[in-house]
Design an enzyme around this catalytic site. Structure first.
Site, PDB file in Angstrom:
ATOM      1  N   HIS A  18       0.837  -1.205   0.000  1.00 51.26           N
ATOM      2  CA  HIS A  18       0.000   0.000   0.000  1.00 51.26           C
ATOM      3  C   HIS A  18       0.875   1.261   0.000  1.00 51.26           C
ATOM      4  O   HIS A  18       0.611   2.220  -0.713  1.00 51.26           O
ATOM      5  CB  HIS A  18      -0.915   0.019   1.233  1.00 51.26           C
ATOM      6  N   LYS A  42     -19.684  -5.087   9.817  1.00 49.98           N
ATOM      7  CA  LYS A  42     -18.552  -6.020   9.877  1.00 49.98           C
ATOM      8  C   LYS A  42     -17.334  -5.303  10.455  1.00 49.98           C
ATOM      9  O   LYS A  42     -16.792  -4.402   9.821  1.00 49.98           O
ATOM     10  CB  LYS A  42     -18.246  -6.473   8.432  1.00 49.98           C
ATOM     11  N   ARG A  91      -2.189  -6.538  -8.334  1.00 50.89           N
ATOM     12  CA  ARG A  91      -1.140  -7.543  -8.133  1.00 50.89           C
ATOM     13  C   ARG A  91      -1.276  -8.723  -9.080  1.00 50.89           C
ATOM     14  O   ARG A  91      -0.303  -9.280  -9.536  1.00 50.89           O
ATOM     15  CB  ARG A  91      -1.190  -8.077  -6.688  1.00 50.89           C
ATOM     16  N   SER A 128      -2.945  -7.944   2.812  1.00 52.01           N
ATOM     17  CA  SER A 128      -3.347  -7.757   4.213  1.00 52.01           C
ATOM     18  C   SER A 128      -3.817  -9.073   4.801  1.00 52.01           C
ATOM     19  O   SER A 128      -3.546  -9.356   5.975  1.00 52.01           O
ATOM     20  CB  SER A 128      -4.474  -6.725   4.303  1.00 52.01           C
TER      21      SER A 128
HETATM   22  P1  ADP Z   1      -9.866  -3.701  -0.541  1.00 47.84           P
HETATM   23  O1  ADP Z   1     -10.545  -4.413   0.580  1.00 47.84           O
HETATM   24  O2  ADP Z   1     -10.609  -2.510  -1.039  1.00 47.84           O
HETATM   25  O3  ADP Z   1      -9.355  -4.558  -1.656  1.00 47.84           O
HETATM   26  P2  ADP Z   1      -7.133  -3.531   0.427  1.00 47.84           P
HETATM   27  O4  ADP Z   1      -6.718  -2.778   1.643  1.00 47.84           O
HETATM   28  O5  ADP Z   1      -6.987  -4.993   0.448  1.00 47.84           O
HETATM   29  O6  ADP Z   1      -8.608  -3.046   0.171  1.00 47.84           O
HETATM   30  O7  ADP Z   1      -6.349  -2.964  -0.836  1.00 47.84           O
HETATM   31  C1  ADP Z   1      -6.451  -1.620  -1.220  1.00 47.84           C
HETATM   32  C2  ADP Z   1      -5.825  -1.454  -2.594  1.00 47.84           C
HETATM   33  O8  ADP Z   1      -4.427  -1.731  -2.513  1.00 47.84           O
HETATM   34  C3  ADP Z   1      -6.368  -2.403  -3.660  1.00 47.84           C
HETATM   35  O9  ADP Z   1      -6.386  -1.722  -4.893  1.00 47.84           O
HETATM   36  C4  ADP Z   1      -5.346  -3.511  -3.686  1.00 47.84           C
HETATM   37  O10 ADP Z   1      -5.325  -4.141  -4.943  1.00 47.84           O
HETATM   38  C5  ADP Z   1      -4.077  -2.717  -3.448  1.00 47.84           C
HETATM   39  N1  ADP Z   1      -3.010  -3.533  -2.888  1.00 47.84           N
HETATM   40  C6  ADP Z   1      -3.068  -4.381  -1.852  1.00 47.84           C
HETATM   41  N2  ADP Z   1      -1.870  -4.965  -1.616  1.00 47.84           N
HETATM   42  C7  ADP Z   1      -1.036  -4.455  -2.554  1.00 47.84           C
HETATM   43  C8  ADP Z   1       0.348  -4.686  -2.890  1.00 47.84           C
HETATM   44  N3  ADP Z   1       1.096  -5.556  -2.207  1.00 47.84           N
HETATM   45  N4  ADP Z   1       0.875  -4.005  -3.926  1.00 47.84           N
HETATM   46  C9  ADP Z   1       0.112  -3.141  -4.645  1.00 47.84           C
HETATM   47  N5  ADP Z   1      -1.191  -2.898  -4.397  1.00 47.84           N
HETATM   48  C10 ADP Z   1      -1.758  -3.541  -3.373  1.00 47.84           C
END
Ligand code: ADP
Length: 146
Positions: A18, A42, A91, A128
């Site tokens: 992120h 949730k 990703r 995450s």
């Molecule tokens: P959501 O629940 O909306 O998917 P996330 O917190 O999981 O939220 O992810 C937010 C954004 O960050 C999404 O666009 C996701 O694809 C991107 N993202 C998550 N992990 C990575 C990573 N390792 N590298 C690049 N982008 C990422």
């Protein structure tokens, strides 16, 4: 006029992947609003206030990054914040398919464009959910966090 982009997500927790997207978005926009989305039905792994507080610490010295929580539709929050676009990271092909659909619906609804940044190879396998799983089994997760 300042060009502002919204980076929405659950960020539960906020990882190096992120952080990489935020840094790269700062190269394209004047300001990045990290928007921590939550669902009233949730509760996540960490409470949303805790997520916001820990992300704020990461960018304490970067005035061009703001961190806020929101609930409801992302596009409504984009408008509320006066942002011009959404940025998301991609990703995998699965991410891509999902993000394409979201981006298309959001653009059709409001005209707001989504910028998809390909994950940097060194962070592409960080998610995450994997970090939460490791934490659950008492593994050190600090190497995945900014
Ligand atoms: P959501 O629940 O909306 O998917 P996330 O917190 O999981 O939220 O992810 C937010 C954004 O960050 C999404 O666009 C996701 O694809 C991107 N993202 C998550 N992990 C990575 C990573 N390792 N590298 C690049 N982008 C990422």
């Amino acid at each position: 006029m300042k060009r502002k982009v919204l980076f929405p997500g659950s960020f539960d927790p906020f990882t190096l992947g992120h952080d990489d997207i935020v840094k790269r978005a700062l190269g394209l926009f004047d300001e990045v609003v990290i928007a921590v989305g939550y669902n009233e039905q949730k509760t996540g792994w960490k409470p949303v206030e805790e997520r916001v507080a820990s992300i704020k610490k990461v960018y304490a010295d970067e005035p061009r990054v703001r961190v806020e929580s929101y609930t409801g539709l992302t596009v409504d929050f984009v408008k509320e914040k006066g942002a011009t676009a959404i940025v998301r990271g991609v990703r995998t092909m699965a991410d891509f398919e999902y993000e394409m659909q979201l981006a298309d619906v959001n653009r059709q609804l409001t005209g707001i464009e989504t910028i998809l940044l390909p994950a940097s190879p060194q962070y592409a396998s960080i998610s995450s959910s994997i970090v939460r799983e490791l934490a659950h089994f008492h593994h050190d997760i600090s190497t995945f966090l900014p």
